[in-house]
Design a protein around this motif. Structure first.
Motif, PDB file in Angstrom:
ATOM      1  N   VAL A 180       0.815  -1.143  -0.005  1.00 35.71           N
ATOM      2  CA  VAL A 180       0.266   0.103  -0.090  1.00 35.71           C
ATOM      3  C   VAL A 180       0.746   1.421   0.051  1.00 35.71           C
ATOM      4  CG1 VAL A 180      -1.676   1.145   1.223  1.00 35.71           C
ATOM      5  CG2 VAL A 180      -1.846  -1.141   1.056  1.00 35.71           C
ATOM      6  N   ILE A 239      -9.092   6.302   1.585  1.00 39.08           N
ATOM      7  CA  ILE A 239      -9.058   5.433   0.427  1.00 39.08           C
ATOM      8  C   ILE A 239      -8.642   6.337  -0.938  1.00 39.08           C
ATOM      9  CG2 ILE A 239     -10.889   4.373  -1.007  1.00 39.08           C
ATOM     10  CD1 ILE A 239     -12.266   3.444   1.508  1.00 39.08           C
ATOM     11  N   MET A 264      -4.962   6.614  -1.303  1.00 38.86           N
ATOM     12  CA  MET A 264      -4.272   5.156  -1.190  1.00 38.86           C
ATOM     13  C   MET A 264      -4.103   4.781  -2.575  1.00 38.86           C
ATOM     14  SD  MET A 264      -5.362   1.657   0.716  1.00 38.86           S
ATOM     15  CE  MET A 264      -7.017   1.725   0.086  1.00 38.86           C
ATOM     16  N   LYS A 265      -2.895   4.504  -2.898  1.00 41.59           N
ATOM     17  CA  LYS A 265      -2.668   3.545  -4.320  1.00 41.59           C
ATOM     18  C   LYS A 265      -2.253   2.030  -3.786  1.00 41.59           C
ATOM     19  CE  LYS A 265       0.269   3.768  -8.300  1.00 41.59           C
ATOM     20  NZ  LYS A 265       1.369   4.393  -9.173  1.00 41.59           N
ATOM     21  N   ILE A 304      -5.532  -4.290  -5.272  1.00 43.25           N
ATOM     22  CA  ILE A 304      -6.262  -5.276  -4.217  1.00 43.25           C
ATOM     23  C   ILE A 304      -6.555  -6.690  -5.055  1.00 43.25           C
ATOM     24  CG2 ILE A 304      -7.963  -5.730  -2.647  1.00 43.25           C
ATOM     25  CD1 ILE A 304      -7.966  -2.784  -2.363  1.00 43.25           C
ATOM     26  N   GLU A 332     -16.028  -3.774  -0.381  1.00 42.96           N
ATOM     27  CA  GLU A 332     -14.802  -3.311  -0.854  1.00 42.96           C
ATOM     28  C   GLU A 332     -14.471  -1.920  -0.086  1.00 42.96           C
ATOM     29  OE1 GLU A 332     -15.352  -1.978  -4.909  1.00 42.96           O
ATOM     30  OE2 GLU A 332     -15.855  -4.129  -5.714  1.00 42.96           O
ATOM     31  N   ASP A 333     -15.224  -1.314   0.600  1.00 40.86           N
ATOM     32  CA  ASP A 333     -15.066  -0.044   1.277  1.00 40.86           C
ATOM     33  C   ASP A 333     -14.288  -0.504   2.685  1.00 40.86           C
ATOM     34  OD1 ASP A 333     -15.821   1.660  -0.404  1.00 40.86           O
ATOM     35  OD2 ASP A 333     -17.919   1.750   0.861  1.00 40.86           O
ATOM     36  N   LYS A 338     -10.780  -1.906   1.875  1.00 39.89           N
ATOM     37  CA  LYS A 338      -9.735  -0.664   1.461  1.00 39.89           C
ATOM     38  C   LYS A 338      -9.215   0.055   2.586  1.00 39.89           C
ATOM     39  CE  LYS A 338     -11.443  -0.240  -3.343  1.00 39.89           C
ATOM     40  NZ  LYS A 338     -12.373   0.732  -4.357  1.00 39.89           N
ATOM     41  N   THR A 339     -10.297   0.347   3.562  1.00 43.43           N
ATOM     42  CA  THR A 339     -10.021   0.918   4.861  1.00 43.43           C
ATOM     43  C   THR A 339      -9.218   0.148   5.784  1.00 43.43           C
ATOM     44  OG1 THR A 339     -12.283   2.031   4.578  1.00 43.43           O
ATOM     45  CG2 THR A 339     -11.236   1.927   6.754  1.00 43.43           C
ATOM     46  N   ALA A 346      -5.544   0.518   4.485  1.00 42.80           N
ATOM     47  CA  ALA A 346      -5.072   1.863   4.866  1.00 42.80           C
ATOM     48  C   ALA A 346      -4.553   1.886   6.312  1.00 42.80           C
ATOM     49  CB  ALA A 346      -6.411   2.968   4.429  1.00 42.80           C
TER      50      ALA A 346
END
Length: 432
Positions: free
Chosen positions: A117, A297, A300-301, A304, A354-355, A358-359, A362
């Motif tokens: 990440v 999010i 963030m790069k 996934i 998905e959220d 990703k969270t 991060a």
């Protein structure tokens, strides 16, 4: 176990090759032989008494190999992953390479890895905190809801049905003059304005009197749960039997005593205001956290792997299944009643999954960047909280929950607090 190879084959994927030595494999074969020898008959030997070599001669040297491999490979794979220092989120494939009594067996595994990440900014994020001012109108509204819940239904005979009334009706639905399954009921109770029936149905009862027989003309929504009714025009033949309205209690001290622990209406109103203010604060805090995670999010790069989203959807479905089980429902029953299926449910949970993935990625990156640690005392306290919450013995909770996993959960909470404490939060007044 010997790690023969560890090779990155593409983004977030490594292939490892593992060798299980002959001694370990032979011990596993022997264990399988002891468990299964009674199932195999050999002439001249009582059940379970035939030597392993005799059984292998009759059924083949590899008679116990598959079960022995299944017995050994999980531990060997786990040890190889640890030796290779891989952060694995799933196993994409397993392939047996070679197996023999003399050499043991070897296999390849393609491991899907937790992605790297890149997080640009997580301190000084600018967000707005929506504040709802609690005035007397808000208190009045909550008090009115309490009065309606405490109200009693009384029969009305001297007027037509109005919005908000509760009516008792018979109805039968027809499509092209043909009745359809599930479209008929007698003495059904319906609150007008509840929007519990097809759009337009309840409105056409308003103005009707007790004893009236009438038609209700509606069109089923295109997204209606029953496939055979989607978008279809229907006529419901109805008869109105009863009209009832809610008689509200007086807004006075007696009402306050009946619905609360307070003796006066003034005290009740003050309590309502305090609770509304607490609710407003909690909602504002949740809104801030939601905005902060959205910004994380955005900053963030990361590439996934799809399996991480699918695994999280699986978790959410299991949680949902547990929730509906309290109501005596299974997933199959839920699908039948709602006209949906597993794919529909998966799609329903996909965005949330998905959220959350990703969270989490991060926040775990922040844990790593900030070297956030969790003390033994903090871990122990969290175990105790779980034990109290689920009314279980502490030792049982520790056996059920991974300490490392719980540690990371605590660390992630600390990371979120760090983001929150360092954010630039501007308060904004919003209407109730």
């Amino acid at each position: 176990m010997e790690l023969i190879k560890n090779e990155n084959i593409e983004a977030n994927k490594n292939e490892i090759e593992v060798l299980v030595d002959a001694k370990t494999f032979d011990e596993a074969v022997n264990n399988v032989y002891k468990r299964n020898s009674k199932k195999l008959t050999v002439p001249g030997f009582r059940s379970g008494k035939a030597p392993r070599k005799i059984i292998e001669r009759k059924y083949g040297e590899d008679v116990f190999y598959n079960d022995a491999i299944e017995l050994v490979y999980p531990k060997a794979l786990d040890e190889a992953i640890k030796e290779a220092e891989l952060d694995v989120v799933a196993i994409d494939s397993l392939k047996l390479i070679e197996v023999s009594a003399q050499k043991g067996f070897s296999f390849k595994a393609v491991c899907i890895l937790k992605p790297k990440v890149e997080l640009k900014e997580y301190k000084g994020i600018e967000v707005e905190r929506p504040i709802k001012m609690i005035d007397e109108k808000a208190v009045d509204k909550r008090l009115q809801n309490m009065r309606e819940r405490a109200g009693r239904l009384i029969t009305v005979e001297d007027r037509a049905a109005r919005d908000g009334d509760t009516v008792v009706i018979d109805f039968e639905g027809f499509i092209d003059d043909v009745p359809f399954k599930g479209g008929k009921a007698e003495k059904h109770t319906l609150k007008l304005g509840s929007k519990s029936f097809i759009p337009g149905f309840e409105y056409q009862i308003i103005g009707k009197n007790i004893g009236d027989e009438f038609d209700v003309d509606v069109t089923f929504p295109k997204d209606y749960h029953a496939k055979n009714l989607k978008g279809k025009q229907a006529i419901f033949k109805c008869k109105l039997h009863e009209i009832k309205m809610i008689e509200l209690p007086e807004e006075d001290d007696e009402f306050a005593k009946d619905v609360s622990e307070f003796d006066t209406l003034k005290e009740l109103r003050e309590d309502i205001k305090n609770k509304l203010e607490a609710e407003s604060k909690n909602a504002a805090d949740m809104s801030v956290d939601s905005e902060l995670t959205n910004k994380l999010i955005e900053n963030m790069k990361v590439d996934i792997p799809e399996v991480m989203f699918e695994n999280r959807v699986n978790d959410l479905i299991r949680d949902f299944e547990q929730q509906i089980s309290v109501q005596g429902l299974t997933l199959d029953m839920y699908f039948k009643y709602t006209g949906s299926d597993e794919n529909g449910l998966r799609n329903q949970f996909r965005e949330r999954a998905e959220d959350q993935v990703k969270t989490r990625l991060a926040l775990e990156e922040i844990v790593s960047s900030e070297n956030i640690e969790v003390s033994d005392e903090e871990l122990e306290n969290e175990f105790k909280k779980l034990a109290d919450k689920y009314e279980l013995e502490l030792d049982k909770v520790k056996n059920m929950v991974s300490a490392e996993s719980l540690k990371m959960d605590i660390a992630v909470e600390k990371a979120m607090k760090l983001v929150r404490d360092n954010a630039k939060i501007t308060e904004k007044i919003v209407e109730n």
